[in-house]
Design an enzyme around this catalytic site. Structure first.
Site, short mmCIF file in Angstrom:
data_model
loop_
_atom_site.label_atom_id
_atom_site.label_comp_id
_atom_site.label_asym_id
_atom_site.label_seq_id
_atom_site.Cartn_x
_atom_site.Cartn_y
_atom_site.Cartn_z
N LEU A 233 0.76 -1.19 0.17
CA LEU A 233 0.10 0.09 -0.09
C LEU A 233 0.82 1.39 0.12
O LEU A 233 2.26 1.26 0.44
CB LEU A 233 -0.98 0.06 1.19
CG LEU A 233 -1.81 -1.09 1.21
CD1 LEU A 233 -2.52 -1.48 2.73
CD2 LEU A 233 -3.09 -0.89 0.32
N PRO A 234 0.34 2.40 -0.44
CA PRO A 234 1.07 3.73 -0.45
C PRO A 234 1.78 4.16 0.73
O PRO A 234 2.88 4.59 0.85
CB PRO A 234 -0.14 4.54 -0.97
CG PRO A 234 -1.09 3.88 -1.67
CD PRO A 234 -1.30 2.56 -0.70
N THR B 40 6.27 0.55 1.89
CA THR B 40 7.35 1.46 2.43
C THR B 40 6.47 2.46 3.20
O THR B 40 6.08 3.24 2.92
CB THR B 40 8.18 2.29 1.33
OG1 THR B 40 8.78 1.26 0.76
CG2 THR B 40 9.35 3.07 2.09
N LYS C 119 15.47 0.09 5.02
CA LYS C 119 15.01 0.69 3.76
C LYS C 119 15.34 2.15 3.90
O LYS C 119 15.99 2.70 3.02
CB LYS C 119 13.78 0.51 3.53
CG LYS C 119 13.10 1.36 2.49
CD LYS C 119 12.60 0.59 1.19
CE LYS C 119 12.26 1.45 -0.01
NZ LYS C 119 11.98 0.95 -1.38
N LYS D 52 9.65 10.58 -1.06
CA LYS D 52 9.02 9.70 -0.01
C LYS D 52 10.04 9.48 1.00
O LYS D 52 9.72 9.41 2.09
CB LYS D 52 8.22 8.82 -0.74
CG LYS D 52 7.37 8.00 0.16
CD LYS D 52 6.61 6.72 -0.31
CE LYS D 52 6.16 6.01 1.01
NZ LYS D 52 5.43 4.74 0.44
P1 NAD Z 1 0.61 2.21 -6.54
O1 NAD Z 1 0.09 3.37 -6.00
O2 NAD Z 1 0.82 1.78 -7.86
O3 NAD Z 1 -0.22 1.00 -5.70
C1 NAD Z 1 -0.89 1.17 -4.40
C2 NAD Z 1 -2.27 0.49 -4.47
O4 NAD Z 1 -2.81 0.39 -3.14
C3 NAD Z 1 -3.19 1.14 -5.41
O5 NAD Z 1 -3.43 0.18 -6.48
C4 NAD Z 1 -4.31 1.77 -4.46
O6 NAD Z 1 -5.69 1.78 -5.11
C5 NAD Z 1 -4.19 0.53 -3.32
N1 NAD Z 1 -4.66 1.10 -2.38
C6 NAD Z 1 -4.69 2.25 -1.48
N2 NAD Z 1 -5.29 1.99 -0.24
C7 NAD Z 1 -6.03 1.07 -0.15
C8 NAD Z 1 -7.03 0.30 0.72
N3 NAD Z 1 -7.33 0.98 1.94
N4 NAD Z 1 -7.31 -0.95 0.31
C9 NAD Z 1 -6.87 -1.36 -0.71
N5 NAD Z 1 -6.07 -1.08 -1.88
C10 NAD Z 1 -5.65 0.29 -1.34
O7 NAD Z 1 2.06 2.12 -5.56
P2 NAD Z 1 3.15 1.21 -5.99
O8 NAD Z 1 4.18 1.92 -6.54
O9 NAD Z 1 2.82 0.00 -6.03
O10 NAD Z 1 3.90 1.41 -4.31
C11 NAD Z 1 3.54 0.59 -3.13
C12 NAD Z 1 4.31 0.62 -2.13
O11 NAD Z 1 5.71 -0.01 -2.57
C13 NAD Z 1 4.68 2.00 -1.71
O12 NAD Z 1 4.70 1.69 -0.25
C14 NAD Z 1 6.10 2.56 -2.26
O13 NAD Z 1 6.66 3.55 -1.52
C15 NAD Z 1 6.56 1.02 -2.32
N6 NAD Z 1 7.52 0.91 -3.29
C16 NAD Z 1 7.27 1.18 -4.56
C17 NAD Z 1 8.47 1.24 -5.59
C18 NAD Z 1 8.13 1.56 -6.87
O14 NAD Z 1 9.18 1.80 -7.86
N7 NAD Z 1 7.09 1.72 -7.45
C19 NAD Z 1 9.72 0.63 -5.16
C20 NAD Z 1 10.12 0.21 -3.95
C21 NAD Z 1 8.85 0.28 -2.87
#
Ligand code: NAD
Length: 294
Positions: free
Chosen positions: A64-65, A95, A170, A245
């Protein structure tokens, strides 16, 4: 195994797909119905809430975000913690801030459940290739139970210690990355302004005391490191928004323990300027453009 997967966005979707491909039965929930539909196309079953995705699962994974979303889906009422059966292993791969990670894990423990924080590095390409690095905080026995599940999504799986320590690892790692790319960018900008060819500086410095991982792998000047984002107009890679972030999470954590992190604070301020100028979607190494005054 039956795995509930909550949050199938950019990272969660390919992670869930790798679990399906490893033979697990994955039930997915996301607030965005398009994300659930994509998970179903990739072999998962659909659920209409986080609790429904978790009911009867052996393992629940969340991606999740931010901390608020993680606190919401796990509890306190009608959340994952209340729903799952005894013995279900909870793994949050998001994260998030260290305090939220520790608070949710403590709530899980109070209900007799094991919970791990397991943030990743490697980005979307690592999630797709199943080569993520997992930094894991929580009980050693829970870590060992989680290892085969995490191995379906990643290559390097490290136990960082007690609850929250995955998040600590991290943000500390990414604070080094953020500070070091700024140092590298300043040095390469200065060298070029003084008439030193960037490739010549790289050849000298990457074999000298100024060498660092960021320079050697992500050189911000094009024509030096073939795979670096600087060679493809700074298409990420690791986006500026993600770097900011993580730097902000590091500052928040530093404040909570009165740790002095002046370089980390400066990096967060510089990335805030860069982000505010509309560069969120560029690779983090593009900050050299601001430093060079472009
Ligand atoms: P994203 O926004 O693409 O995905 C997050 C998903 O969570 C979305 O589809 C959203 O609809 C869903 N969501 C939000 N609140 C919700 C809830 N209450 N119930 C169910 N679903 C819910 O983000 P992402 O890029 O997939 O990143 C996810 C996590 O991974 C973050 O914490 C980010 O910091 C971490 N991260 C991302 C990357 C990257 O390159 N994208 C790399 C390392 C870590």
């Amino acid at each position: 195994m039956n795995i509930g997967f909550v949050g199938v966005g950019k990272m969660g979707l390919p992670m869930a797909r790798n679990l399906v491909e490893a033979g697990h039965a994955v039930t997915a929930f996301d607030l965005a119905s398009a994300a659930v539909a994509a998970a179903v196309e990739n072999g998962a079953a659909a659920a209409d809430s986080a609790a429904a995705a978790s009911a009867g699962a052996d393992v629940v994974i969340t991606m999740l975000p931010a901390g608020g979303h993680v606190r919401d889906v796990y509890g306190p009422s009608d959340g994952i913690i209340e729903t799952v059966s005894p013995g279900t292993l909870l793994i949050d791969c998001s994260t998030i801030d260290v305090a939220s990670a520790r608070a949710v894990a403590a709530a899980a423990r109070q209900s007799g459940l094991d919970m791990l924080d397991a943030p990743v590095s490697g980005g979307v390409s690592g999630a797709e290739a199943g080569t993520l690095t997992f930094m894991v905080g929580g009980e050693a026995a829970a870590f060992e139970s989680a290892r085969p599940i995490l191995a379906a999504m990643g290559k390097t799986i490290v136990h960082a210690g007690a609850s929250g320590n995955g998040q600590v690892a991290k943000i500390c790692n990414n604070m080094i990355l953020g500070v070091s790319i700024i140092a590298v960018s300043e040095a390469f900008t200065l060298g070029q302004k003084l008439g030193l060819d960037a490739k010549t500086l790289f050849d000298i410095s990457s074999n000298a005391s100024g060498s660092c991982w960021t320079m050697v792998n992500h050189a911000p000047v094009p024509g030096i490191v073939e795979t670096a984002a600087s060679n493809r107009d700074f298409k990420p890679g690791f986006a500026t928004a993600m770097m900011l972030k993580d730097l902000r999470l590091a500052q928040q954590a530093a404040e909570s323990v009165a740790a002095a992190t002046p370089m980390g604070a400066q990096a967060a301020a510089l990335y805030t300027l860069f982000s505010n100028a509309g560069n969120d979607d560029l690779d983090y190494t593009a900050i050299i453009k601001m430093i060079a005054g472009e």
